[in-house]
Design an enzyme around this catalytic site. Structure first.
Site, PDB file in Angstrom:
ATOM      1  N   LYS A  34      -7.864  24.024   0.805  1.00 22.82           N
ATOM      2  CA  LYS A  34      -6.836  23.165   1.059  1.00 22.82           C
ATOM      3  C   LYS A  34      -6.917  21.710   0.363  1.00 22.82           C
ATOM      4  O   LYS A  34      -7.751  21.496  -0.257  1.00 22.82           O
ATOM      5  CB  LYS A  34      -6.394  22.862   2.434  1.00 22.82           C
ATOM      6  CG  LYS A  34      -7.645  22.033   3.228  1.00 22.82           C
ATOM      7  CD  LYS A  34      -7.518  22.070   4.716  1.00 22.82           C
ATOM      8  CE  LYS A  34      -8.523  21.120   5.284  1.00 22.82           C
ATOM      9  NZ  LYS A  34      -8.765  21.252   6.767  1.00 22.82           N
ATOM     10  N   ARG A 121      -4.673  19.288  19.472  1.00 22.21           N
ATOM     11  CA  ARG A 121      -3.775  19.205  18.730  1.00 22.21           C
ATOM     12  C   ARG A 121      -3.007  20.717  18.783  1.00 22.21           C
ATOM     13  O   ARG A 121      -2.390  20.850  19.809  1.00 22.21           O
ATOM     14  CB  ARG A 121      -4.012  18.985  17.312  1.00 22.21           C
ATOM     15  CG  ARG A 121      -4.894  17.737  17.076  1.00 22.21           C
ATOM     16  CD  ARG A 121      -4.847  17.544  15.325  1.00 22.21           C
ATOM     17  NE  ARG A 121      -5.564  18.874  14.759  1.00 22.21           N
ATOM     18  CZ  ARG A 121      -6.134  19.081  13.463  1.00 22.21           C
ATOM     19  NH1 ARG A 121      -6.011  17.723  12.762  1.00 22.21           N
ATOM     20  NH2 ARG A 121      -6.659  19.931  13.070  1.00 22.21           N
ATOM     21  N   TYR A 234      -5.825  -9.725  -9.060  1.00 22.89           N
ATOM     22  CA  TYR A 234      -4.595 -10.281  -8.319  1.00 22.89           C
ATOM     23  C   TYR A 234      -5.533 -11.111  -6.901  1.00 22.89           C
ATOM     24  O   TYR A 234      -6.526 -10.823  -6.430  1.00 22.89           O
ATOM     25  CB  TYR A 234      -3.988  -9.282  -7.542  1.00 22.89           C
ATOM     26  CG  TYR A 234      -3.005  -8.465  -8.546  1.00 22.89           C
ATOM     27  CD1 TYR A 234      -1.958  -9.086  -9.006  1.00 22.89           C
ATOM     28  CD2 TYR A 234      -3.428  -6.988  -8.917  1.00 22.89           C
ATOM     29  CE1 TYR A 234      -1.162  -8.457  -9.905  1.00 22.89           C
ATOM     30  CE2 TYR A 234      -2.672  -6.591  -9.817  1.00 22.89           C
ATOM     31  CZ  TYR A 234      -1.187  -7.127 -10.274  1.00 22.89           C
ATOM     32  OH  TYR A 234      -0.517  -6.478 -11.103  1.00 22.89           O
TER      33      TYR A 234
END
Ligand SMILES: *Cc1c(COP(=O)(O)O)cnc(C)c1O
Length: 339
Positions: A34, A121, A234
């Site tokens: 997958k 689940r 940054y």
């Protein structure tokens, strides 16, 4: 010149399949491919896994299965994730096997009924007598990598719930259970992460006889000297205390080099160097101890740098790290060899 190169070692996949098969004894190895084979390329991985002795392919979605089918016309392909009623016709035409997670068991395709033995689940809490189209009974372990006692309890629940149906294929093990929980083997194990030579336990894969499959390499795009008080990137999260050479690698979080990998190490010209400052979308910086020429090789994963190390720094698991490496031609160049 590509910004980065992904190299997939198909020989290592076959070797890992062999390691799993030895651990599995009589049980079959089913290759989980997958998420584009955990970012390694589902087609290449599937080919190597089948060559290495796997007897079925497992994916999460119907689309993933339909994409694989033309390349593997004869292979068993199991779609493990939930499917909708409208997918049944496609699944039937493509010869796929599906998973049922409730009492509505579709007809016209081979079905594996999923039991919830503790994952909490999908899956049935209790198994009624399976209808004729059911070929397999399965469950999924929540803690095979971290709590073997709970995993063993799940295995026992599964055994009790399914023992009346010995003619069906029983499967519950993932990689962690295949390697370290013999009671979970049953008829087949659905293995992903170990096939890719990544440790399900987050430790050195060599401890379980696994060989890493993916290498991710780039090179320095630019080298510059920061004076004391100057910063890179940054937020000015890295400020040089003294004159410091910095190398910029053209790989960033849009490539899958996550923003929380600041502080991890990569190889620059074979030496471990620390990633410093904020990771940008398209680049990160490494601290050097001397000036180096542009195009100096950088290894992000491979050559002794384990994906497990980066996962630890980022507070995640290798599954997430590798499945998010962006391998499209606009960002990287992926080659598979050793097959
Ligand atoms: C992804 C998945 C697996 C494979 O797990 P690994 O830990 O990668 O071996 C097995 N079974 C199911 C249901 C999965 O979703």
């Amino acid at each position: 010149m590509h910004r980065s190169e992904l190299t997939i070692d198909l020989g290592a996949i076959r070797q890992n399949a062999g390691t799993l098969l030895r651990a599995l004894g009589e049980a079959e190895l089913w290759a989980v491919v997958k998420a584009d084979g955990y970012g390694h390329g589902a087609g290449d991985v599937a080919r190597a896994a089948l060559a290495g002795g796997a007897t079925a392919l497992c994916v999460a979605t119907i689309s993933e299965a339909l994409e694989l089918r033309p390349r593997f016309p004869g292979a068993r392909i199991l779609v493990m994730g939930p499917t909708a009623a409208r997918d049944i016709v496609d699944a039937h035409l493509a010869g796929l096997e599906l998973v049922a997670t409730d009492d509505a068991i579709p007809e016209g395709v081979p079905i594996h009924v999923k039991l919830d033995t503790g994952m909490g689940r999908w899956g049935l809490g209790e198994l009624a007598r399976p209808p004729r189209q059911v070929v397999g009974l399965m469950s999924h372990l929540a803690t095979a990598d971290c709590d073997p006692d709970f995993a063993a309890r799940q295995v026992e629940r599964f055994r009790e719930a399914t023992s009346s149906y010995p003619h069906l294929t029983h499967h519950i093990a993932n990689s962690a259970a295949a390697l370290r929980l013999p009671a979970a083997r049953f008829d087949a194990a659905r293995c992903g992460i170990a096939l890719y030579g990544l440790s399900p336990f987050g430790t050195d894969p060599a401890d379980d006889g696994l060989a890493p499959v993916l290498a991710w390499r780039s090179s320095l795009a630019h080298v510059k000297l920061l004076q004391a008080g100057e910063s890179t990137g940054y937020g000015r999260r890295f400020v040089a205390r003294e004159p410091t050479w910095i190398g910029l690698v053209p790989v960033g979080y849009a490539d899958g080099f996550r923003r929380d990998l600041t502080g991890t190490e990569v190889l620059v010209d074979g030496e471990r160097r620390r990633v410093v400052g904020t990771v940008s979308m398209d680049a990160f910086a490494v601290e050097l101890d001397a000036e180096l020429p542009a195009a100096t090789p950088v290894t992000i994963i491979g050559d002794g740098i384990l994906a497990e190390e980066h996962a630890r720094v980022a507070g995640t698991i290798t599954y997430e790290l590798v499945s998010r490496i962006e391998s499209g031609p606009a960002r990287a160049h992926r080659t598979a060899g050793g097959g």
